[in-house]
Scaffold this active site. Structure first.
Site, PDB file in Angstrom:
ATOM      1  N   SER A  96     -12.248  11.572  31.338  1.00  0.00           N
ATOM      2  CA  SER A  96     -12.635  10.783  32.496  1.00  0.00           C
ATOM      3  C   SER A  96     -13.993  11.262  33.021  1.00  0.00           C
ATOM      4  CB  SER A  96     -11.536  10.855  33.559  1.00  0.00           C
ATOM      5  OG  SER A  96     -11.690   9.845  34.526  1.00  0.00           O
ATOM      6  N   HIS A 232      -4.218   6.017  31.938  1.00  0.00           N
ATOM      7  CA  HIS A 232      -5.405   6.851  32.047  1.00  0.00           C
ATOM      8  C   HIS A 232      -5.143   8.295  31.637  1.00  0.00           C
ATOM      9  CE1 HIS A 232      -9.458   7.643  33.338  1.00  0.00           C
ATOM     10  NE2 HIS A 232      -9.066   8.614  34.126  1.00  0.00           N
TER      11      HIS A 232
END
Length: 254
Positions: A96, A232
């Site tokens: 990320s 995610h």
């Protein structure tokens, strides 16, 4: 023989120090994340490989230090800390926000001295720099920001409901999201000349598969992408597969 010199910088936490590592993997955490996210990765690697994680200021052992809200400053300080230890073949892994930070640090090290650059870059759950879109999460109120983070389902997300813990974790989360919002409109590091591998979750509400695969445009070396089931934080459920894939790819590269 002394332990790895990585132990002498506050910017790295090394989980299984190796006296003379054959390979070093440096992991860059996500927004609001900590080095502890990667605490078990060393167990999947050969004993002469050393796994370290970057410790961003303002959290865990560095909680008393000022937060860094600018990508250029953060990347520069990390590059300064890593440069003396780059004599060992080193690869970067970033998840990320950590993918963007890893890319910026890698490019900065290469620009300073090509012999001190990482030999490969692994990015995860992050759109390529030129595909980033400002989300505006740094502008959200506290409750909205925490709800956004909680919705991503990362490790310890349920702890955000604890008022006392929220006082500790909210400042770094906000600082990181503000950094990311500013980074979208700011300058980006150029393409690299090292292999890049990109991972992503098939149900990630953030970057699309196309945006992740666009990392292929950021290297003149080989590029590959691989998807996993999950959102995610697919890394949590697929840690063994991800670390195994990294080990396999590095075994063929190094």
């Amino acid at each position: 023989m002394s332990l790895s010199s990585a132990l002498r910088t506050p910017w790295l936490r090394t989980f299984r120090p190796v006296a003379s590592p054959r390979t070093r993997i440096v992991c860059f955490p996500h927004a609001g994340g900590t080095a502890s996210f990667f605490r078990t990765w060393h167990s999947a690697m050969p004993e002469d490989w050393e796994v370290s994680a970057v410790r961003y200021p303002g959290r865990e052992e560095r909680i008393a230090e000022p937060l860094v809200g600018d990508m250029a400053e953060l990347a520069g300080r990390i590059a300064d800390a890593l440069a003396p230890h780059m004599g060992t073949p080193t690869v970067f892994f970033g998840h990320s926000m950590g993918a963007s930070v890893a890319h910026e640090v890698a490019a900065l090290l290469a620009r300073r001295d090509a012999t001190k650059a990482p030999v490969a870059l692994f990015v995860s759950g992050r759109a390529a720099p030129h595909r980033l879109v400002r989300a505006g999460d740094g502008d959200l109120g506290d409750e909205q920001l925490l709800a956004t983070v909680h919705g991503l389902g990362g490790p310890g997300a349920e702890l955000l409901r604890d008022p006392e813990l929220r006082e500790l974790v909210l400042p770094p989360i906000r600082a990181d999201y503000e950094l990311l919002d500013a980074y979208v409109a700011g300058p980006k590091a150029p393409a690299l000349s090292i292999p890049i591998t990109a991972y992503y979750g098939e149900a990630d509400p953030g970057p699309s598969a196309e945006d992740v695969r666009a990392w292929s445009e950021l290297t003149t070396a080989p590029f590959e992408a691989r998807s996993f089931t999950g959102g995610h934080f697919f890394l949590v459920d697929h840690e063994a597969e991800v670390t195994g894939d990294i080990r396999r790819r590095l075994g063929a590269l190094l």
